[in-house]
Design a protein around this motif. Structure first.
Motif, PDB file in Angstrom:
ATOM      1  N   GLU A 272       0.836  -1.207   0.000  1.00 34.58           N
ATOM      2  CA  GLU A 272       0.000   0.000   0.000  1.00 34.58           C
ATOM      3  C   GLU A 272       0.872   1.260   0.000  1.00 34.58           C
ATOM      4  OE1 GLU A 272      -2.978   0.734  -0.565  1.00 34.58           O
ATOM      5  OE2 GLU A 272      -3.109   2.774   0.217  1.00 34.58           O
ATOM      6  N   LEU A 273       1.961   1.229   0.743  1.00 33.89           N
ATOM      7  CA  LEU A 273       2.865   2.388   0.741  1.00 33.89           C
ATOM      8  C   LEU A 273       3.450   2.599  -0.662  1.00 33.89           C
ATOM      9  CD1 LEU A 273       4.770   1.791   4.116  1.00 33.89           C
ATOM     10  CD2 LEU A 273       3.007   3.518   3.651  1.00 33.89           C
TER      11      LEU A 273
ATOM     12  N   GLU B 286       9.477   2.556   4.795  1.00 31.18           N
ATOM     13  CA  GLU B 286       9.191   1.845   6.048  1.00 31.18           C
ATOM     14  C   GLU B 286       9.954   2.445   7.224  1.00 31.18           C
ATOM     15  OE1 GLU B 286       7.959  -2.677   5.148  1.00 31.18           O
ATOM     16  OE2 GLU B 286      10.036  -2.206   4.559  1.00 31.18           O
ATOM     17  N   ALA B 287      11.185   2.865   6.942  1.00 35.16           N
ATOM     18  CA  ALA B 287      11.993   3.467   8.018  1.00 35.16           C
ATOM     19  C   ALA B 287      11.373   4.775   8.479  1.00 35.16           C
ATOM     20  CB  ALA B 287      13.422   3.691   7.530  1.00 35.16           C
ATOM     21  N   VAL B 288      10.883   5.559   7.509  1.00 28.50           N
ATOM     22  CA  VAL B 288      10.257   6.829   7.873  1.00 28.50           C
ATOM     23  C   VAL B 288       9.000   6.554   8.694  1.00 28.50           C
ATOM     24  CG1 VAL B 288       9.095   8.892   7.015  1.00 28.50           C
ATOM     25  CG2 VAL B 288      11.151   8.061   5.851  1.00 28.50           C
ATOM     26  N   ARG B 289       8.197   5.610   8.211  1.00 26.50           N
ATOM     27  CA  ARG B 289       6.962   5.327   8.944  1.00 26.50           C
ATOM     28  C   ARG B 289       7.262   4.868  10.368  1.00 26.50           C
ATOM     29  NH1 ARG B 289       2.766   0.735   7.403  1.00 26.50           N
ATOM     30  NH2 ARG B 289       4.691  -0.441   7.602  1.00 26.50           N
TER      31      ARG B 289
ATOM     32  N   LEU C  47      21.967   7.837  -5.759  1.00 32.09           N
ATOM     33  CA  LEU C  47      20.726   7.870  -4.976  1.00 32.09           C
ATOM     34  C   LEU C  47      19.954   6.565  -5.024  1.00 32.09           C
ATOM     35  CD1 LEU C  47      18.903  11.167  -5.800  1.00 32.09           C
ATOM     36  CD2 LEU C  47      19.911  10.458  -3.638  1.00 32.09           C
ATOM     37  N   THR C  48      19.241   6.311  -3.952  1.00 30.41           N
ATOM     38  CA  THR C  48      18.275   5.228  -3.984  1.00 30.41           C
ATOM     39  C   THR C  48      16.924   5.855  -4.262  1.00 30.41           C
ATOM     40  OG1 THR C  48      19.514   4.399  -2.117  1.00 30.41           O
ATOM     41  CG2 THR C  48      17.503   3.215  -2.705  1.00 30.41           C
ATOM     42  N   ASP C  49      16.337   5.505  -5.376  1.00 26.91           N
ATOM     43  CA  ASP C  49      14.994   6.003  -5.638  1.00 26.91           C
ATOM     44  C   ASP C  49      14.033   5.306  -4.680  1.00 26.91           C
ATOM     45  OD1 ASP C  49      13.086   7.400  -7.673  1.00 26.91           O
ATOM     46  OD2 ASP C  49      12.247   5.399  -7.320  1.00 26.91           O
ATOM     47  N   PRO C  50      13.195   6.059  -3.989  1.00 25.88           N
ATOM     48  CA  PRO C  50      12.326   5.441  -2.981  1.00 25.88           C
ATOM     49  C   PRO C  50      11.374   4.391  -3.558  1.00 25.88           C
ATOM     50  CG  PRO C  50      11.871   7.801  -3.200  1.00 25.88           C
ATOM     51  CD  PRO C  50      13.085   7.528  -4.008  1.00 25.88           C
ATOM     52  N   LEU C  51      10.928   4.602  -4.789  1.00 22.63           N
ATOM     53  CA  LEU C  51      10.028   3.606  -5.381  1.00 22.63           C
ATOM     54  C   LEU C  51      10.784   2.334  -5.742  1.00 22.63           C
ATOM     55  CD1 LEU C  51       8.475   6.497  -6.156  1.00 22.63           C
ATOM     56  CD2 LEU C  51       6.969   4.803  -7.188  1.00 22.63           C
ATOM     57  N   ARG C  52      12.029   2.520  -6.270  1.00 25.02           N
ATOM     58  CA  ARG C  52      12.804   1.338  -6.644  1.00 25.02           C
ATOM     59  C   ARG C  52      13.160   0.515  -5.396  1.00 25.02           C
ATOM     60  NH1 ARG C  52      17.874   3.034  -9.188  1.00 25.02           N
ATOM     61  NH2 ARG C  52      18.879   2.218  -7.326  1.00 25.02           N
ATOM     62  N   LEU C  53      13.524   1.246  -4.333  1.00 24.54           N
ATOM     63  CA  LEU C  53      13.871   0.560  -3.081  1.00 24.54           C
ATOM     64  C   LEU C  53      12.680  -0.265  -2.566  1.00 24.54           C
ATOM     65  CD1 LEU C  53      15.928   0.219  -0.698  1.00 24.54           C
ATOM     66  CD2 LEU C  53      14.811   2.192   0.369  1.00 24.54           C
ATOM     67  N   ALA C  54      11.515   0.349  -2.583  1.00 24.59           N
ATOM     68  CA  ALA C  54      10.328  -0.363  -2.098  1.00 24.59           C
ATOM     69  C   ALA C  54       9.987  -1.536  -3.005  1.00 24.59           C
ATOM     70  CB  ALA C  54       9.145   0.604  -2.001  1.00 24.59           C
TER      71      ALA C  54
ATOM     72  N   GLU D 136      12.057  -3.317  -4.910  1.00 23.16           N
ATOM     73  CA  GLU D 136      13.023  -4.412  -4.702  1.00 23.16           C
ATOM     74  C   GLU D 136      12.691  -5.188  -3.430  1.00 23.16           C
ATOM     75  OE1 GLU D 136      16.711  -2.190  -7.012  1.00 23.16           O
ATOM     76  OE2 GLU D 136      16.769  -2.395  -4.811  1.00 23.16           O
ATOM     77  N   ARG D 137      12.305  -4.432  -2.423  1.00 19.77           N
ATOM     78  CA  ARG D 137      11.973  -5.077  -1.151  1.00 19.77           C
ATOM     79  C   ARG D 137      10.705  -5.932  -1.293  1.00 19.77           C
ATOM     80  NH1 ARG D 137      12.243  -0.898   3.644  1.00 19.77           N
ATOM     81  NH2 ARG D 137      14.465  -0.886   3.173  1.00 19.77           N
ATOM     82  N   LEU D 138       9.736  -5.425  -2.018  1.00 18.04           N
ATOM     83  CA  LEU D 138       8.501  -6.194  -2.225  1.00 18.04           C
ATOM     84  C   LEU D 138       8.794  -7.495  -2.975  1.00 18.04           C
ATOM     85  CD1 LEU D 138       6.058  -3.288  -3.095  1.00 18.04           C
ATOM     86  CD2 LEU D 138       5.774  -4.900  -1.192  1.00 18.04           C
ATOM     87  N   LEU D 139       9.647  -7.389  -4.007  1.00 18.94           N
ATOM     88  CA  LEU D 139       9.989  -8.595  -4.779  1.00 18.94           C
ATOM     89  C   LEU D 139      10.745  -9.590  -3.906  1.00 18.94           C
ATOM     90  CD1 LEU D 139      11.015  -6.887  -8.148  1.00 18.94           C
ATOM     91  CD2 LEU D 139       8.908  -8.178  -7.682  1.00 18.94           C
ATOM     92  N   ALA D 140      11.652  -9.077  -3.083  1.00 13.57           N
ATOM     93  CA  ALA D 140      12.425  -9.942  -2.187  1.00 13.57           C
ATOM     94  C   ALA D 140      11.521 -10.641  -1.179  1.00 13.57           C
ATOM     95  CB  ALA D 140      13.497  -9.124  -1.466  1.00 13.57           C
ATOM     96  N   ARG D 141      10.390  -9.994  -0.883  1.00 12.54           N
ATOM     97  CA  ARG D 141       9.454 -10.595   0.074  1.00 12.54           C
ATOM     98  C   ARG D 141       8.405 -11.460  -0.619  1.00 12.54           C
ATOM     99  NH1 ARG D 141       8.339  -5.315   3.900  1.00 12.54           N
ATOM    100  NH2 ARG D 141      10.520  -4.983   4.493  1.00 12.54           N
ATOM    101  N   GLY D 142       8.608 -11.694  -1.895  1.00 17.49           N
ATOM    102  CA  GLY D 142       7.742 -12.669  -2.558  1.00 17.49           C
ATOM    103  C   GLY D 142       6.642 -12.099  -3.424  1.00 17.49           C
ATOM    104  N   ARG D 143       6.555 -10.770  -3.532  1.00 19.69           N
ATOM    105  CA  ARG D 143       5.570 -10.200  -4.452  1.00 19.69           C
ATOM    106  C   ARG D 143       6.013 -10.466  -5.889  1.00 19.69           C
ATOM    107  NH1 ARG D 143       0.574  -8.131  -2.571  1.00 19.69           N
ATOM    108  NH2 ARG D 143       0.930  -7.345  -0.471  1.00 19.69           N
ATOM    109  N   ARG D 144       5.042 -10.628  -6.781  1.00 17.40           N
ATOM    110  CA  ARG D 144       5.372 -10.903  -8.177  1.00 17.40           C
ATOM    111  C   ARG D 144       5.475  -9.583  -8.951  1.00 17.40           C
ATOM    112  NH1 ARG D 144       1.038 -12.808 -10.210  1.00 17.40           N
ATOM    113  NH2 ARG D 144      -0.220 -12.637  -8.319  1.00 17.40           N
ATOM    114  N   PRO D 145       6.332  -9.529  -9.970  1.00 18.23           N
ATOM    115  CA  PRO D 145       6.486  -8.306 -10.777  1.00 18.23           C
ATOM    116  C   PRO D 145       5.151  -7.822 -11.348  1.00 18.23           C
ATOM    117  CG  PRO D 145       8.204  -9.884 -11.351  1.00 18.23           C
ATOM    118  CD  PRO D 145       7.273 -10.586 -10.410  1.00 18.23           C
ATOM    119  N   GLU D 146       4.272  -8.792 -11.688  1.00 17.99           N
ATOM    120  CA  GLU D 146       2.988  -8.399 -12.277  1.00 17.99           C
ATOM    121  C   GLU D 146       2.146  -7.591 -11.275  1.00 17.99           C
ATOM    122  OE1 GLU D 146       3.144 -12.552 -12.342  1.00 17.99           O
ATOM    123  OE2 GLU D 146       4.964 -11.410 -12.789  1.00 17.99           O
ATOM    124  N   GLU D 147       2.303  -7.920  -9.976  1.00 17.49           N
ATOM    125  CA  GLU D 147       1.545  -7.172  -8.970  1.00 17.49           C
ATOM    126  C   GLU D 147       1.981  -5.714  -8.940  1.00 17.49           C
ATOM    127  OE1 GLU D 147       0.530  -9.284  -5.085  1.00 17.49           O
ATOM    128  OE2 GLU D 147       2.283 -10.412  -5.811  1.00 17.49           O
TER     129      GLU D 147
END
Lengths: 327, 334
Positions: free
Chosen positions: B21-22, B222-225, B271-278, B280-291
């Protein structure tokens, strides 16, 4: 009626409205434990407690800016700015904040904010504690700027300000705090947009602001000895300006002097003169005359200050000259 | 980055908003700002325009730590608060285009969109205002005693204003339920942080006011939140204010009038783009690219619909202004 000083009348208004409306919160420098440098808030901390009477740091813009937030959050803040001169530090929060947010946010917030301050010269307080800067806030659309000249109006105008949903700057005068007058007991409201004829007359009109109202009345008595019947009008509210009352008098007498302590150039007397001229040009028998302070900063020395500041004599001479020059 | 102080125990949990959602909110914000760049180019949005491309994580992460009834004050770069608080974006874009359906009827423009129903009271185009308004909200909230909190969003430019000093002292002195989020994008318009402030670790300022502070990676949503959540919890339980510094980077012009030339291209490369960082983390946690692609597409469609709504919105009635002037000043209201 009861006899009160101007400062006591202001205190009476604050106390009465704070009892009536729990949303009212006072904040300012030295207003709590000390009761205010001019004793206007004396006894209020003891009666209403520290949640409603806040001694603040010396942070004028911060105090007014915080009050703008409080007003948006549903409170009715009343800020005391010890000297009009210090209001300069808070102009951002007034001009870019209080005057803007109710408009810019499309009416989602109201701004029931009262700023009490005091100005004026005559106390040898020098160039940073004597100015009359009411034109600065009167220039802002949506901001009321009112100047009580006597104890009854001090109570009535402040009470009305405390019931307004729009920002009101109440400009008190340092030399008036100790003056006494009859003040109605209990609820007393004076409209925020009405001038008052305080002395009727036929031959000339003196439109006066704040302490100059008293000086104009003295001048009028002196002029009466010369068979000149002078009308004196207390402007009371610079904005909105009661042009109808001022112009009606100008039409009757045909001769108008506008008197305030502020500097003449770009000052409140300029606006009043223009408004009266626009409304009553055909009936005027001479150009409107402005009386104000000499265009220099206020000097500290008691030997110098009287040269800068107008008084009853200045006003008397202005009326005499006007009558001589009029058609 | 290191936390200067540990968040205290007893913090209420923030609403359950997962990383997906973030990410969706950040993508919506990115799409909004990209659409706005086009709208400015086409002349459909006029006046100054302050985009937040590259800074999405700070604002989105912070607003995700709030609950219903909390308030937010914001800066001249407020779009992350608009999206993070869930403002209806059709109306928001209408406001930016000066249309009648805008939250403020076209009177405020992009910098001054308040939305009381969403707790946004409000942004201001004057650097430092958000801090002062937060003092006032905090006083009202403390008096009401309902456990409400104000999130005050400010930036690295504002820390050098008098308002910052006056507000930080007051929130500390009166233990107000205020969280000050300093979005440090490392530039005050064209002037790099180390050229406008000597102590570039901005969170260290808080120590001088006697309030806790934390510095976080402002590109890690996530760190900011988490940091803001800790601060919000402290404020809610009458523990007083906290300063959170979120270090990020403005990867777009200051405003539409920005002539550029002051940012070192090497800065942006690392720089780390905040969207790219999120992502990559989502994919590492098992989300699929299509999602993720599906979320991206949905955000783009939502913004396209909002733009269409705004473009169809009528102009506001100027007669309202004439009536307002007459109410304030009578016949002299010219």
């Amino acid at each position: 009626m009861t006899r009160l000083t101007y400062a006591q009348a202001l205190n009476d208004a604050l106390r009465g409205e704070m009892l009536r409306d729990e949303r009212i919160v006072l904040l300012g420098e030295d207003i709590g434990v000390y009761g205010g440098v001019f004793s206007v808030t004396s006894g209020l901390l003891e009666q209403f407690g520290p949640d409603r009477v806040l001694d603040t740091p010396i942070s004028e813009n911060g105090i007014v800016g915080a009050a703008v937030g409080m007003a948006m959050s549903g409170l009715r803040p009343v800020v005391e700015i010890m000297y009009t001169d210090f209001l300069c530090l808070a102009l951002d929060s007034i001009a870019n904040g209080a005057a803007v947010f109710p408009f810019a946010y499309g009416g989602q917030v109201s701004m029931p904010l009262v700023i009490r301050t005091q100005g004026g010269a005559g106390a040898n307080a020098g160039p940073q504690h004597s100015k009359s800067l009411e034109a600065w806030t009167a220039h802002l659309p949506g901001v009321h700027t009112v100047l009580p000249s006597n104890p009854a109006d001090a109570k009535g105008l402040l009470t009305s300000a405390l019931r307004s949903s729009e920002p009101v700057v109440l400009v008190e005068h340092k030399l008036l705090y100790g003056t006494e007058g009859e003040v109605p007991e209990g609820e007393h409201l004076v409209p925020l947009e009405r001038a008052q004829v305080v002395r009727p007359g036929r031959d000339a009109t003196v439109i006066a602001l704040s302490r100059m109202v008293g000086e104009a009345l003295v001048a009028a008595e002196q002029l009466a000895e010369q068979q000149l019947d002078v009308e004196v009008i207390d402007v009371r509210s610079l904005r909105p300006l009661d042009v109808a009352t001022l112009a009606a008098s100008a039409r009757r007498t045909g001769r108008v002097v506008v008197a305030g302590e502020a500097w003449v150039r770009y000052g409140p007397t300029a606006e009043i003169a223009a408004a009266v001229t626009e409304a009553a040009f055909a009936e005027l028998r001479a150009p409107v005359v402005r009386v104000g302070s000499l265009g220099v900063p206020y000097p500290a020395s008691p030997a110098l200050e009287p040269t800068v500041l107008p008084d009853a004599d200045t006003l008397r001479r202005a009326v005499e000259d006007l009558v001589k020059s009029a058609r | 980055m290191t936390a200067v102080i540990q968040p205290p125990a007893g913090v209420r949990p923030a609403p359950a908003v997962d990383l997906m959602e973030l990410y969706r909110r950040m993508r919506l914000l990115r799409c909004l700002d990209e659409a706005l760049a086009d709208l400015v180019e086409q002349g459909l949005v006029r006046g100054p325009m302050h985009l937040g491309i590259g800074q999405e994580a700070a604002g989105i992460g912070a607003t995700a730590a709030l609950e219903d009834g909390d308030l937010v004050t914001a800066t001249h770069r407020p779009h992350a608060q608009y999206v993070g608080l869930g403002l209806p974006l059709g109306r928001t874009l209408a406001e930016m285009m000066g249309r009648a359906d805008g939250q403020c009827g076209g009177r405020g423009g992009h910098m001054l969109i308040a939305d009381r129903a969403h707790g946004l009271l409000g942004p201001s185009g004057i650097v430092g205002h958000s801090l002062l308004l937060a003092v006032g909200h905090g006083l009202a909230q403390r008096r009401a005693g309902l456990g409400r909190v104000t999130l005050c969003v400010t930036g690295d430019g504002a820390v050098n204003s008098g308002a910052f000093n006056e507000a930080l002292n007051m929130v500390a002195l009166w233990r107000l339920p205020v969280v000050v989020l300093v979005e440090n994008n490392r530039y005050g318009l064209s002037v790099r942080l180390d050229r406008h402030v000597h102590q570039t670790a901005l969170h260290r300022r808080a120590g001088g006011y006697g309030i806790p502070a934390v510095q976080v990676d402002g590109n890690d949503v996530e760190a900011v939140r988490e940091a803001v959540q800790g601060a919000v919890g402290r404020a809610r339980s009458a523990g007083g204010p906290t300063l959170v510094e979120a270090v990020t980077y403005r990867n777009c012009p200051f405003s539409g009038s920005d002539r550029g030339g002051y940012q070192d291209p090497a800065e942006a490369e690392g720089l780390t783009d905040p969207l790219r960082l999120a992502a990559e983390r989502l994919l590492a946690r098992g989300r699929r690219p299509e999602e993720l692609a599906e979320a991206d597409g949905r955000a783009a469609r939502e913004i396209a619909q909002a733009v269409a709504f705004a473009e169809a919105s009528p102009w506001p009635e100027a007669a309202d202004l004439v009536a307002l002037a007459a109410r304030w000043d009578g016949e002299g209201g010219r």
